[in-house]
Design a protein around this motif. Structure first.
Motif, short mmCIF file in Angstrom:
data_model
loop_
_atom_site.label_atom_id
_atom_site.label_comp_id
_atom_site.label_asym_id
_atom_site.label_seq_id
_atom_site.Cartn_x
_atom_site.Cartn_y
_atom_site.Cartn_z
N LYS A 94 0.89 -1.08 0.09
CA LYS A 94 -0.04 0.10 -0.11
C LYS A 94 1.11 1.21 0.04
O LYS A 94 2.00 1.23 0.39
CB LYS A 94 -0.96 0.05 1.23
N LYS A 135 -3.39 3.72 -9.20
CA LYS A 135 -4.60 2.71 -9.64
C LYS A 135 -4.03 1.77 -10.96
O LYS A 135 -4.26 0.59 -10.90
CB LYS A 135 -5.61 3.58 -10.16
N ILE A 163 -3.06 -0.01 -3.51
CA ILE A 163 -3.87 0.72 -2.75
C ILE A 163 -3.45 2.03 -2.01
O ILE A 163 -2.15 1.94 -1.49
CB ILE A 163 -4.57 0.00 -1.64
N ARG A 205 -3.63 5.21 0.56
CA ARG A 205 -4.47 6.11 1.90
C ARG A 205 -4.00 7.41 1.90
O ARG A 205 -2.81 7.53 2.10
CB ARG A 205 -4.44 5.03 2.90
N ILE A 262 -17.17 1.57 0.74
CA ILE A 262 -16.66 0.01 1.23
C ILE A 262 -17.37 0.26 2.40
O ILE A 262 -16.71 0.70 3.34
CB ILE A 262 -15.60 -0.56 1.19
N ARG A 272 -12.57 3.21 3.61
CA ARG A 272 -12.37 2.81 2.39
C ARG A 272 -13.75 2.98 1.44
O ARG A 272 -14.69 3.03 1.40
CB ARG A 272 -12.27 1.28 2.53
N ARG A 281 -13.97 2.19 -3.27
CA ARG A 281 -13.57 1.37 -4.45
C ARG A 281 -13.96 1.99 -5.66
O ARG A 281 -14.95 2.72 -5.90
CB ARG A 281 -13.73 -0.05 -4.29
N GLU A 299 -9.21 -0.58 -4.18
CA GLU A 299 -9.65 0.18 -3.19
C GLU A 299 -8.57 1.62 -3.03
O GLU A 299 -7.57 1.49 -3.65
CB GLU A 299 -9.26 -0.60 -1.81
N GLY A 309 -8.44 4.62 0.08
CA GLY A 309 -8.80 5.11 1.54
C GLY A 309 -8.49 6.57 1.91
O GLY A 309 -7.55 7.14 1.40
#
Ligand code: SAM
Ligand code: SF4
Ligand code: SF4
Length: 332
Positions: free
Chosen positions: A158, A180, A185, A187, A224, A235, A237, A244, A246
């Protein structure tokens, strides 16, 4: 199950391996400030860390995240990961890094038992990134580290991006798009008022909601539902590929109610909150020969009396001018 005074269980540990770092991020360890790093003898040994983790595992801790400072600066970190992987009850070991030693270390980390990794990427532009981290640095080196982690089989890999208005907030959509494409992922973390050394001000915070809205305009998203009440990240998506993304909204939507996290600093102090003023000195107990039952008893008492909820009380606490531990000491 062990619960604190607000009914929160003890589930995870942030373990800081060192307070040192090879970067000087403006929101953590600003380069213009002076630091006194811990002398080597003050640091917990791997054996001492293992003893504390064994005690914590018996009290219900299942996840350990290695952090710092920069955890990959701690020599032979693989030996620690191996030790912690064999502690009964520990199901998950993760690590947060600035990524600079990742390319050379990824394979050994995976082989020693590390499961997941988070790499902090504050910008995709060398110039902005270098300004944020306080030294000339190349983002491509970081990306190579992330690729090496994926190739080594660390999963998931991540990315954390701390967003500061006027510094990197114009880049959030580009960062989301870039990762992406890589299937990683991201955050986005709201800039927090951790420690005492930064120039934090509410006007420099970009809310998680705004970040998600900006991304969603270009790449539609849906929320999510949370897995459980202790989830820190909110989260979402992408509608097209399901990946995902976040936000961590410590400022605008605090999550103290679900906070099940204890922190152990590199010099052996237990902190029950990222914004705590003081820690409990477990190193002293260890070095006086305390056995596991004695450690457990002390940790139980500490957790039972815990009532921290700084993020929910932020603005009244700040007005009191409270002193706080630095993030690179307590483990981010
Ligand atoms: N050195 C490692 C790194 O940078 O990933 C691990 C320690 S660092 C303290 C952990 C995380 O905290 C990083 O993702 C960093 O971006 C974040 N961070 C540091 N200072 C912050 C602040 N004031 N507000 C929000 N996040 C912060
Ligand atoms: Fe170092 Fe991480 Fe702090 Fe940046 S955020 S100064 S990389 S510890
Ligand atoms: Fe947990 Fe303290 Fe953060 Fe609240 S402010 S979520 S209690 S670490």
């Amino acid at each position: 199950m062990l619960r604190d005074s607000l009914g929160r269980p003890l589930r995870d540990l942030r373990l800081s391996l060192t307070d040192r770092c090879n970067l000087r991020c403006s929101f953590c360890m600003p380069p213009e400030k002076e630091f006194k790093f811990l002398p080597r003898q003050e640091l917990l040994s791997f054996e001492e860390m293992e003893m504390v983790v064994q005690a914590l595992a018996e009290l219900g801790v299942k996840k350990v995240r290695l952090t710092g400072g920069e955890p990959l600066l701690r020599r032979h970190i693989e030996n620690l990961i191996e030790k912690l992987s064999s502690v009964e009850g520990i199901e998950d070991i993760a690590l947060t890094t600035n990524g600079f030693r990742l390319k050379e270390k990824a394979k050994a980390l995976k082989e020693s038992g590390l499961k997941r990794i988070t790499v902090s990427v504050q910008s995709l532009k060398d110039e902005v990134y270098s300004k944020i981290v306080g030294r000339n640095a190349s983002v491509s080196e970081l990306i190579e580290g992330i690729e090496a982690a994926i190739e080594a089989g660390l999963s998931p890999v991540k990315v954390n991006t701390t967003v500061v208005k006027g510094l990197n907030d114009e880049e959030v959509v580009d960062i989301a798009k870039f990762f992406k494409k890589m299937g990683v992922i991201v955050r986005f973390i709201e800039y927090m008022d951790v420690g005492t050394l930064t120039d934090w001000d509410i006007s420099k915070v970009v809310s998680g909601r705004e970040i998600i809205e900006r991304i969603g305009v270009q790449m539609p998203l849906e929320p999510i539902p949370p897995k459980d009440g202790s989830e820190v990240s909110k989260r979402f998506r992408y509608l097209d590929d399901g990946l995902e993304v976040g936000i961590i909204t410590s400022i605008t939507q605090p999550f103290c109610r679900g906070c099940s996290r204890l922190r152990l600093s590199a010099d052996g102090k237990l902190y029950t909150c990222l914004f705590a003023q003081e820690g409990f000195d477990i190193k002293e107990m260890l070095r006086k020969g305390a056995d596991r039952e004695t450690l457990k008893e002390a940790i139980k008492n500490l957790w039972k009396s815990r009532k921290d909820r700084y993020s929910e009380e932020r603005f009244s606490k700040r007005a009191e001018g409270s002193k706080k531990v630095e993030m690179f000491r307590v483990g981010g």
